[in-house]
Design an enzyme around this catalytic site. Structure first.
Site, PDB file in Angstrom:
ATOM      1  N   LYS A 108       0.374  11.740  -1.624  1.00 17.54           N
ATOM      2  CA  LYS A 108      -0.545  12.064  -0.648  1.00 17.54           C
ATOM      3  C   LYS A 108      -1.109  13.164  -0.321  1.00 17.54           C
ATOM      4  CE  LYS A 108       0.988   7.713   1.889  1.00 17.54           C
ATOM      5  NZ  LYS A 108      -0.212   6.479   1.689  1.00 17.54           N
ATOM      6  N   GLU A 155      -0.292  14.384  10.112  1.00 18.70           N
ATOM      7  CA  GLU A 155      -1.790  14.111  10.409  1.00 18.70           C
ATOM      8  C   GLU A 155      -2.173  13.781  12.114  1.00 18.70           C
ATOM      9  OE1 GLU A 155      -2.970  10.594   8.245  1.00 18.70           O
ATOM     10  OE2 GLU A 155      -3.327  11.875   6.571  1.00 18.70           O
ATOM     11  N   HIS A 205       1.428  -1.740   9.629  1.00 19.13           N
ATOM     12  CA  HIS A 205       0.451  -0.927   8.850  1.00 19.13           C
ATOM     13  C   HIS A 205       0.119  -1.771   7.594  1.00 19.13           C
ATOM     14  CE1 HIS A 205       0.950   2.307  11.691  1.00 19.13           C
ATOM     15  NE2 HIS A 205       2.116   2.408  11.392  1.00 19.13           N
ATOM     16  N   ARG A 224      -5.948   1.019  -8.730  1.00 20.42           N
ATOM     17  CA  ARG A 224      -5.887  -0.290  -9.317  1.00 20.42           C
ATOM     18  C   ARG A 224      -6.806  -1.316  -8.540  1.00 20.42           C
ATOM     19  NH1 ARG A 224      -3.590  -1.870  -4.585  1.00 20.42           N
ATOM     20  NH2 ARG A 224      -2.081  -0.487  -3.595  1.00 20.42           N
TER      21      ARG A 224
HETATM   22  P1  ADP Z   1       0.680   3.233   3.103  1.00 25.18           P
HETATM   23  O1  ADP Z   1       0.365   4.005   2.024  1.00 25.18           O
HETATM   24  O2  ADP Z   1       2.009   3.511   3.448  1.00 25.18           O
HETATM   25  O3  ADP Z   1      -0.085   1.898   3.289  1.00 25.18           O
HETATM   26  P2  ADP Z   1      -1.644   4.695   4.479  1.00 25.18           P
HETATM   27  O4  ADP Z   1      -1.834   6.101   4.436  1.00 25.18           O
HETATM   28  O5  ADP Z   1      -2.483   3.772   3.679  1.00 25.18           O
HETATM   29  O6  ADP Z   1      -0.041   4.216   4.147  1.00 25.18           O
HETATM   30  O7  ADP Z   1      -1.771   4.167   5.977  1.00 25.18           O
HETATM   31  C1  ADP Z   1      -1.563   2.677   6.366  1.00 25.18           C
HETATM   32  C2  ADP Z   1      -1.999   2.480   7.682  1.00 25.18           C
HETATM   33  O8  ADP Z   1      -1.674   3.429   8.660  1.00 25.18           O
HETATM   34  C3  ADP Z   1      -3.604   2.718   7.829  1.00 25.18           C
HETATM   35  O9  ADP Z   1      -4.250   1.613   7.143  1.00 25.18           O
HETATM   36  C4  ADP Z   1      -3.920   2.748   9.231  1.00 25.18           C
HETATM   37  O10 ADP Z   1      -3.986   1.646   9.977  1.00 25.18           O
HETATM   38  C5  ADP Z   1      -2.600   3.760   9.534  1.00 25.18           C
HETATM   39  N1  ADP Z   1      -2.683   5.042   9.640  1.00 25.18           N
HETATM   40  C6  ADP Z   1      -2.744   6.076   8.345  1.00 25.18           C
HETATM   41  N2  ADP Z   1      -3.055   7.178   8.975  1.00 25.18           N
HETATM   42  C7  ADP Z   1      -3.124   7.224  10.145  1.00 25.18           C
HETATM   43  C8  ADP Z   1      -3.856   8.015  11.132  1.00 25.18           C
HETATM   44  N3  ADP Z   1      -3.756   9.513  10.852  1.00 25.18           N
HETATM   45  N4  ADP Z   1      -4.023   7.774  12.220  1.00 25.18           N
HETATM   46  C9  ADP Z   1      -3.888   6.684  12.775  1.00 25.18           C
HETATM   47  N5  ADP Z   1      -3.497   5.656  11.984  1.00 25.18           N
HETATM   48  C10 ADP Z   1      -3.247   5.921  10.677  1.00 25.18           C
END
Ligand code: ADP
Length: 662
Positions: free
Chosen positions: A116, A200, A235, A292
């Site tokens: 990431k 973040e 999440h 994917r």
């Molecule tokens: P993973 O790869 O583990 O699924 P992601 O980066 O895709 O993690 O994040 C999953 C979820 O977490 C997102 O869909 C959102 O709901 C929440 N999320 C991620 N980053 C943030 C952020 N900076 N602020 C608020 N919610 C976040």
């Protein structure tokens, strides 16, 4: 085009890929684990090869074996689906080295998005907006603390190698930082073998909006609109939809163009998804790119009229993009609900078990079911507990939601816990209809989504009793015994003053029923409440008239347990023979077949008086004999099978009328 491809996956996505490949005249090779011998994807494929034991590490993750099977079967390309080896650079490289096409991006693109933090670095150069924070290599806790201070609170610690919501921690204030860092690193190290974190800014009410992109091998890219996946638990996505409700056109275009820039920055090829957080003020930020096909791709297919697996196959084979950006149109609204074996009332704990009963809504232009299981299949501990994806489409969001609610009511699953009731409450919730979406939706509307059961127990028990009586009649009819009292129109009316007792157990409570069969209805009293019930059974559908209210319910029986389905709600109870105090639930005393098997001996005749505990019939199953004994003193009123007959699990074998009744 390819003549033959291998699908390195299982479940619904393997079935989904096979469907399109077959439509395109491409032969399919399936692979399977020992647990999946009889799986739907194996049956659908033209040929299938065993990989190994059930655990993924010994089966679906065995890249070496899969490549071997490609060579053996002559498969020219591999579709990896999602999960398993789909984002594994080593696998993509090994295929390439063996002259087999990977239906996905080049391994360099997978690698670029695998971290990431590295992905964020690339995106910042491609002018794709990022959530403010820190994504450097230096992981010194002291430095991270300084960066946290700079970022401000609340902030989110996120595993650089993360996925599936693991290794994430929200930190509200500095005093919580150290502890959160330690535990997030530990979780990330365990889950991904990499403890590195990025920081973040934590957006408190963001929406998850993602763009479907496609690039061909010449570097051309397009986006196929967006999906809103804001409704999440832990999440993880629960309901996805397209287009994103209320997303202004200019944002759709800006996001779409940013996503294509993101893909082109890493020389992407094939299907990819660029995920964004969309904030209340209209700004959006890159989150990650999934290299994917996504679980939720069908909603994009339904609003664009395109088959994304076909796009993947064409592009992997070297063709250009099937459509240019200005040819891509969106129409109507689509929703997808993920049907899981899980217990929403218990923090969505995954469930396992046998799909004893499975009825799916009718598929048509508005309703699509993507699934990899059939009735009788096992949801095991080895794989993802997703049972199916239910996808609906209509002209607008309101109508699509109405379709979803109805389709969920028609989705009836018995034998294990599922989230269908929860999904129905979700789709029906006013804030959902009002597009009040953000990633905290489920938490925020907990009360609405987990309503207390206000089921009328007595009434449901009365209906269940009518079902049992009707299905006994049907069983006697099928067994072809014209002399059975159930086959006769006037069976118990000979002594119609007699009220038949029945005991049903619901939860921890036992309920006494008295049933009087009248000319054209049953008079059923439950705990003293009276119901006049007439019913007719057709397969699993019971048409009932209960105290003047006509309705249709569905029921399914497994051994002594009966489940009633009505308008998306379920009601279960157990049949208990009044006189039989079995204590533990041994198969003795039950007059139903404990498992599939054969009837080896019938020791009694209809009309014979029997004493409690006397052996009535003997069954053989799995090379063992099982005696079915009289649950109480009484008279054998019916025998449904003869010696030598094959009987299926749960079938009623014999009926005994307790003495009190005779
Ligand atoms: P993973 O790869 O583990 O699924 P992601 O980066 O895709 O993690 O994040 C999953 C979820 O977490 C997102 O869909 C959102 O709901 C929440 N999320 C991620 N980053 C943030 C952020 N900076 N602020 C608020 N919610 C976040």
């Amino acid at each position: 085009m390819f003549n033959k491809i291998l699908i390195a996956n299982r479940g619904e996505i393997a079935c989904r890929v096979i469907q399109t490949a077959h439509r395109m005249g491409i032969k399919c090779v399936a692979v399977y684990s020992e647990a999946d011998r009889n799986a739907r994807h194996v049956a659908m494929a033209d040929e299938a090869f065993l990989l190994g034991p059930a655990p993924s590490s010994e089966s679906y993750l065995r890249a070496d074996k899969i490549i071997e099977i490609c060579k053996q079967s002559g498969a020219q390309a591999v579709h990896p689906g999602y999960g398993f080896l789909s984002e594994n650079t080593g696998f993509a490289e090994a295929l390439e080295a063996n002259g087999i096409t990977f239906i996905g991006p080049p391994s360099s693109a997978i690698a670029a998005m695998g971290s990431k933090s590295a992905a964020k670095e690339i995106m910042s150069h491609a002018s794709v907006p990022l959530v403010p924070g820190y994504h450097g290599d230096d992981q010194d806790p002291a430095l991270l603390r300084v960066e946290a201070e700079k970022c401000g609170f609340p902030l989110l610690l996120k595993a650089v190698a993360g996925g599936g919501g693991k290794g994430m921690r929200v930190v509200e204030q500095m005093s919580e930082f150290d502890e959160a860092l330690t535990s997030a690193c530990r979780e990330a190290k365990n889950a991904f073998g990499n403890p590195d974190m990025l920081i973040e800014k934590y957006l408190t009410q963001p929406r998850h909006v993602e763009i479907q992109v496609f690039c061909d091998q010449d570097g051309n890219g397009v986006y196929l609109a967006e999906r809103d996946c804001s409704v999440q638990r832990r999440h993880q996505k629960v309901i996805e939809e397209a287009p994103a409700p209320g997303l202004p056109d200019e944002i759709r275009v800006a996001m779409g163009e940013a996503a294509v820039r993101a893909a082109q920055a890493i020389d992407y090829v094939g299907a990819g998804t660029v995920e964004f957080l969309y904030d209340v003020d209209g700004s959006f930020y890159f989150m990650e790119m999934n290299t994917r096909l996504q679980v939720e791709h069908p909603v994009t297919e339904l609003i664009t009229g395109q088959d994304l697996v076909e796009w993947q196959l064409r592009i992997a084979h070297g063709e250009g993009l099937p459509l240019q950006q200005d040819q891509i149109r969106i129409s109507g609204h689509a929703l997808e609900a993920r049907i899981y074996a899980e217990d929403p009332d218990n923090d969505f704990l995954p469930a396992t078990g046998t799909l004893r009963y499975l009825r799916t809504p009718e598929e048509n232009a508005h309703v699509r079911v993507d699934t990899g299981v059939v009735e009788g299949d096992e949801v095991s501990v080895y794989y993802d507990p997703m049972i199916a994806k239910l996808i609906v489409w209509d002209d607008n969001r309101d109508r699509a939601i109405a379709r979803m609610v109805t389709a969920l009511e028609d989705y009836r699953i018995g034998g294990l816990k599922t989230n269908t009731r929860f999904l129905r409450h979700l789709a029906n919730a006013q804030p959902f209809k009002d597009e009040d979406l953000d990633t905290g939706f489920i938490e925020k509307h907990r009360e609405l989504l987990f309503p207390a059961n206000n089921i009328d127990t007595q009434r449901n028990l009365a209906i269940t009793a009518a079902y049992l009586l009707e299905s006994q009649k049907a069983a006697a009819f099928v067994a072809g015994d014209p002399y059975s009292p159930f086959s006769r129109q006037n069976s118990w009316r000979m002594n119609s003053q007699y009220a038949r007792p029945m005991t049903l157990i619901h939860g921890d409570d036992s309920h006494d029923l008295r049933i009087l069969e009248q000319q054209d209805h049953y008079q059923i009293s439950v705990d003293g409440a009276d119901y006049q019930v007439s019913a007719s059974l057709n397969d699993d559908a019971l048409q009932v008239m209960i105290n003047g209210h006509r309705l249709t319910v569905h029921l399914f029986q497994h051994n002594d347990s009966i489940t009633l389905f009505h308008e998306g709600e379920q009601f279960s109870c157990e049949l208990h023979c009044e006189r039989f105090d079995g204590g533990d639930e041994s198969s003795e005393g039950s007059l139903t077949a404990p498992m599939n098997g054969a009837m080896v001996a019938v020791l009694v005749e209809a009309g014979q008086k029997v004493a409690a505990g006397e052996t009535l019939v003997v069954m053989e199953a799995m090379k063992m004999e099982h005696s079915i004994k009289a649950p109480c003193d009484g008279t054998v009123s019916d025998i449904y099978f003869a010696e030598g007959d094959l009987v299926s699990e749960g079938a009623q074998l014999i009926a005994v009328t307790p003495d009190e009744e005779a």
